[in-house]
Write a protein that holds these residues in place. Sequence first.
Motif, PDB file in Angstrom:
ATOM      1  N   LEU A 156       0.637  -1.005   0.098  1.00 43.47           N
ATOM      2  CA  LEU A 156       0.135  -0.010   0.016  1.00 43.47           C
ATOM      3  C   LEU A 156       0.808   1.166   0.022  1.00 43.47           C
ATOM      4  CD1 LEU A 156      -3.128   0.708   0.222  1.00 43.47           C
ATOM      5  CD2 LEU A 156      -2.774   0.930   2.631  1.00 43.47           C
ATOM      6  N   GLY A 157       1.903   1.337   0.492  1.00 43.14           N
ATOM      7  CA  GLY A 157       2.960   2.355   0.656  1.00 43.14           C
ATOM      8  C   GLY A 157       3.955   2.420  -0.418  1.00 43.14           C
ATOM      9  N   GLY A 158       3.862   1.536  -1.424  1.00 37.93           N
ATOM     10  CA  GLY A 158       4.755   1.470  -2.467  1.00 37.93           C
ATOM     11  C   GLY A 158       4.614   2.632  -3.579  1.00 37.93           C
ATOM     12  N   VAL A 159       3.426   2.811  -3.799  1.00 37.65           N
ATOM     13  CA  VAL A 159       3.056   3.942  -4.799  1.00 37.65           C
ATOM     14  C   VAL A 159       3.127   5.462  -4.232  1.00 37.65           C
ATOM     15  CG1 VAL A 159       1.260   5.306  -6.140  1.00 37.65           C
ATOM     16  CG2 VAL A 159       1.383   2.594  -6.376  1.00 37.65           C
ATOM     17  N   PRO A 160       2.679   5.575  -3.118  1.00 39.47           N
ATOM     18  CA  PRO A 160       3.075   6.875  -2.269  1.00 39.47           C
ATOM     19  C   PRO A 160       4.507   7.286  -2.220  1.00 39.47           C
ATOM     20  CG  PRO A 160       0.957   5.999  -1.082  1.00 39.47           C
ATOM     21  CD  PRO A 160       1.977   4.824  -2.001  1.00 39.47           C
ATOM     22  N   LEU A 161       5.164   6.108  -1.830  1.00 42.26           N
ATOM     23  CA  LEU A 161       6.627   6.274  -1.739  1.00 42.26           C
ATOM     24  C   LEU A 161       7.163   6.636  -2.869  1.00 42.26           C
ATOM     25  CD1 LEU A 161       9.320   6.296  -0.136  1.00 42.26           C
ATOM     26  CD2 LEU A 161       9.425   3.757  -0.549  1.00 42.26           C
ATOM     27  N   PHE A 162       7.117   5.998  -4.084  1.00 39.56           N
ATOM     28  CA  PHE A 162       7.522   6.570  -5.422  1.00 39.56           C
ATOM     29  C   PHE A 162       7.099   7.506  -5.915  1.00 39.56           C
ATOM     30  CE2 PHE A 162       8.881   1.757  -5.349  1.00 39.56           C
ATOM     31  CZ  PHE A 162      10.175   1.926  -6.118  1.00 39.56           C
ATOM     32  N   TYR A 163       6.034   8.030  -5.505  1.00 39.88           N
ATOM     33  CA  TYR A 163       5.607   9.407  -6.069  1.00 39.88           C
ATOM     34  C   TYR A 163       6.075  10.405  -5.222  1.00 39.88           C
ATOM     35  CZ  TYR A 163       2.870  13.521  -7.144  1.00 39.88           C
ATOM     36  OH  TYR A 163       2.500  14.584  -7.545  1.00 39.88           O
ATOM     37  N   TYR A 164       6.410  10.228  -3.827  1.00 40.85           N
ATOM     38  CA  TYR A 164       7.026  11.177  -2.971  1.00 40.85           C
ATOM     39  C   TYR A 164       8.394  11.280  -3.701  1.00 40.85           C
ATOM     40  CZ  TYR A 164       8.757  13.212   1.316  1.00 40.85           C
ATOM     41  OH  TYR A 164       9.068  14.152   2.325  1.00 40.85           O
ATOM     42  N   LEU A 165       9.192  10.323  -3.714  1.00 38.92           N
ATOM     43  CA  LEU A 165      10.491  10.302  -4.215  1.00 38.92           C
ATOM     44  C   LEU A 165      10.652  10.990  -5.532  1.00 38.92           C
ATOM     45  CD1 LEU A 165      11.720   6.720  -3.115  1.00 38.92           C
ATOM     46  CD2 LEU A 165      12.436   8.959  -1.866  1.00 38.92           C
ATOM     47  N   PHE A 166       9.930  10.624  -6.497  1.00 43.01           N
ATOM     48  CA  PHE A 166       9.581  11.180  -7.786  1.00 43.01           C
ATOM     49  C   PHE A 166       9.578  12.512  -7.858  1.00 43.01           C
ATOM     50  CE2 PHE A 166       7.150  12.470 -11.468  1.00 43.01           C
ATOM     51  CZ  PHE A 166       8.006  11.930 -12.460  1.00 43.01           C
ATOM     52  N   ASP A 167       8.526  13.196  -7.025  1.00 37.66           N
ATOM     53  CA  ASP A 167       8.135  14.442  -7.237  1.00 37.66           C
ATOM     54  C   ASP A 167       9.218  15.330  -6.652  1.00 37.66           C
ATOM     55  OD1 ASP A 167       6.045  16.473  -7.621  1.00 37.66           O
ATOM     56  OD2 ASP A 167       5.710  16.412  -5.504  1.00 37.66           O
ATOM     57  N   TYR A 168       9.898  14.846  -5.335  1.00 33.27           N
ATOM     58  CA  TYR A 168      10.893  15.831  -4.908  1.00 33.27           C
ATOM     59  C   TYR A 168      12.112  15.774  -5.782  1.00 33.27           C
ATOM     60  CZ  TYR A 168       8.770  17.245  -0.575  1.00 33.27           C
ATOM     61  OH  TYR A 168       8.011  18.104   0.293  1.00 33.27           O
ATOM     62  N   ILE A 169      12.343  14.674  -6.420  1.00 31.98           N
ATOM     63  CA  ILE A 169      13.819  14.543  -7.490  1.00 31.98           C
ATOM     64  C   ILE A 169      13.711  15.327  -8.409  1.00 31.98           C
ATOM     65  CG2 ILE A 169      15.307  12.909  -8.601  1.00 31.98           C
ATOM     66  CD1 ILE A 169      14.718  11.026  -6.330  1.00 31.98           C
ATOM     67  N   THR A 170      12.300  15.106  -9.126  1.00 36.66           N
ATOM     68  CA  THR A 170      12.353  15.780 -10.495  1.00 36.66           C
ATOM     69  C   THR A 170      11.655  17.270 -10.602  1.00 36.66           C
ATOM     70  OG1 THR A 170       9.998  14.491 -10.833  1.00 36.66           O
ATOM     71  CG2 THR A 170      11.955  13.592 -11.426  1.00 36.66           C
ATOM     72  N   ALA A 171      10.913  17.466  -9.424  1.00 34.49           N
ATOM     73  CA  ALA A 171      10.259  18.887  -9.406  1.00 34.49           C
ATOM     74  C   ALA A 171      10.567  19.775  -8.349  1.00 34.49           C
ATOM     75  CB  ALA A 171       8.348  18.599  -9.251  1.00 34.49           C
ATOM     76  N   VAL A 172      10.931  19.277  -7.210  1.00 30.54           N
ATOM     77  CA  VAL A 172      11.166  20.113  -6.135  1.00 30.54           C
ATOM     78  C   VAL A 172      13.000  20.545  -6.071  1.00 30.54           C
ATOM     79  CG1 VAL A 172      11.122  20.295  -3.611  1.00 30.54           C
ATOM     80  CG2 VAL A 172       9.456  19.425  -4.893  1.00 30.54           C
ATOM     81  N   TYR A 173      13.699  19.395  -6.076  1.00 33.21           N
ATOM     82  CA  TYR A 173      15.046  19.397  -5.927  1.00 33.21           C
ATOM     83  C   TYR A 173      15.662  19.775  -7.211  1.00 33.21           C
ATOM     84  CZ  TYR A 173      14.751  17.643  -1.226  1.00 33.21           C
ATOM     85  OH  TYR A 173      14.289  17.228  -0.132  1.00 33.21           O
ATOM     86  N   THR A 174      15.003  19.368  -8.196  1.00 33.02           N
ATOM     87  CA  THR A 174      15.500  19.724  -9.835  1.00 33.02           C
ATOM     88  C   THR A 174      14.275  19.963 -10.625  1.00 33.02           C
ATOM     89  OG1 THR A 174      15.223  17.456 -10.669  1.00 33.02           O
ATOM     90  CG2 THR A 174      17.236  17.853  -9.304  1.00 33.02           C
ATOM     91  N   ASP A 175      14.424  20.407 -11.924  1.00 32.21           N
ATOM     92  CA  ASP A 175      13.368  20.661 -12.772  1.00 32.21           C
ATOM     93  C   ASP A 175      13.438  19.731 -13.958  1.00 32.21           C
ATOM     94  OD1 ASP A 175      15.485  21.451 -14.129  1.00 32.21           O
ATOM     95  OD2 ASP A 175      14.714  23.153 -14.906  1.00 32.21           O
ATOM     96  N   ILE A 176      13.869  18.450 -13.675  1.00 31.44           N
ATOM     97  CA  ILE A 176      14.087  17.553 -14.639  1.00 31.44           C
ATOM     98  C   ILE A 176      12.401  17.148 -15.405  1.00 31.44           C
ATOM     99  CG2 ILE A 176      14.342  15.001 -15.195  1.00 31.44           C
ATOM    100  CD1 ILE A 176      16.393  15.290 -13.095  1.00 31.44           C
ATOM    101  N   LEU A 177      11.518  17.109 -14.522  1.00 27.72           N
ATOM    102  CA  LEU A 177      10.129  16.832 -14.865  1.00 27.72           C
ATOM    103  C   LEU A 177       9.692  17.905 -15.972  1.00 27.72           C
ATOM    104  CD1 LEU A 177       7.752  14.873 -14.901  1.00 27.72           C
ATOM    105  CD2 LEU A 177       6.828  16.205 -13.040  1.00 27.72           C
ATOM    106  N   TYR A 178       9.846  19.109 -15.524  1.00 23.55           N
ATOM    107  CA  TYR A 178       9.344  20.152 -16.578  1.00 23.55           C
ATOM    108  C   TYR A 178      10.365  20.511 -17.679  1.00 23.55           C
ATOM    109  CZ  TYR A 178       6.642  20.882 -12.363  1.00 23.55           C
ATOM    110  OH  TYR A 178       5.733  20.719 -11.259  1.00 23.55           O
TER     111      TYR A 178
END
Length: 423
Positions: A156-178
């Motif tokens: 149950l915690g797998g998707v929230p964890l991966f989303y959390y890491l993904f969001d911070y790595i690609t949108a908060v700490y970097t702008d890779i997503l955008y």
Amino acid sequence: MAVTILGLLRFGVSLVFGIVVSALFAGIEPTRKNRLVISLLCIIFLFVQTTSWWLLGLGLTSKLYPLIIHLPLIVIFSLYYRHPWLISAVSVLSGYLCCQAPRWFGFLAGAALDSSLADHIFYIASVFLAYYCFKKYVAGSVRKLMEKSYKSCLLLGGVPLFYYLFDYITAVYTDILYSGVEWAVQFMPSTVSVFYFIFVILYYTETQKQASLQREKDMLDTQFRLAQTEFASLWQLQQNAASYRHDMRHHFALLQGLASTGHIEEIKEYLRVAQSDIDAITPMRFCENETVNLILSAFATKAKQVEIQLTIDAKLPDSLPFSDTELCSLLSNALENAIHATKSINDGNKRYITLRVYSKNNKLCIDIRNRYQSEPLFQQGFPVSKEQGHGFGTKSMAHIVEKHGGVFQFSVKDGWFIFQATA
């Protein structure tokens, strides 16, 4: 100016929403004390967030969020509310994931109306709607899944964890997503797909396991009902014998009449029939316990009918810590299995069953042994039946013994199949 104020309000509403939803998922009871504590936490974290934003700016505050908000919240849930660390972490991560639904509503409204103000307004409005939906329809199910098992909580915690890491790595700490990097764009859809199929596999496995347990429960219930029926039949035999004894004066009167007229042959025939009837309905006595006498008498007759030598040594008091139905189910299943295995032996001279049942220190002790034709197979300590619909009798026996805090064992030694139990 209005956009700035609503943006700050949105920042605060998002924090409070994440905290209260995390508390819902963690299963914090909505008592007056807990409401006060959660309200106090919201005020403290709002102060920390505002101070950090004032001193460090919005960008750096967002990057420090895991340290100043999320991690302390996990610690508080674990230490103050004494929830397991995994459940606390999954609750906070799930709360963070839930913040994305209002974000989408705000984004769509802002894009449709081409207005940042509309983005903030719709975000704040959708937060209240989202909280209502999560509280009424989602939180209870999520909480039960997390508490069900360690594996379920991890999944149950797998998707929230991966989303959390993904969001911070690609949108908060970097702008890779955008910036449109292909791997970043494909990462979350791929992750969700993987977890979806893992969930389907595990859910199917769990469903099959539950179905198997339900079938087994139904079979055990059937076994118990059969034991009740069989015991009722045995008791009826006892009643018939009592009635026959009650009517003995009528038989004597008839015999006296026949004797007075000299009908000796008729007397002999009548006595023969009467003796046969009495033998058929009168239980043999093995011990002081009438219920056990009824059961053993019935199976002694069954064994004799299929030419099995059944030796019984029973020393039991009138009272035992078992109900009549439990005694019937336990002894009937044991003897039924023994007769079923023994009657398949080709050599009639080798068809033996021995039963020793006695009471020691107010405990029921059973030792039943039988010869067999084919070597029995065992799985997890239970004999495995090759016949469809069989094998539930042994589990029913085990269930009754364990219910009374006893121990049991199925084993094979020197050509004997042995069942021993103490309860």
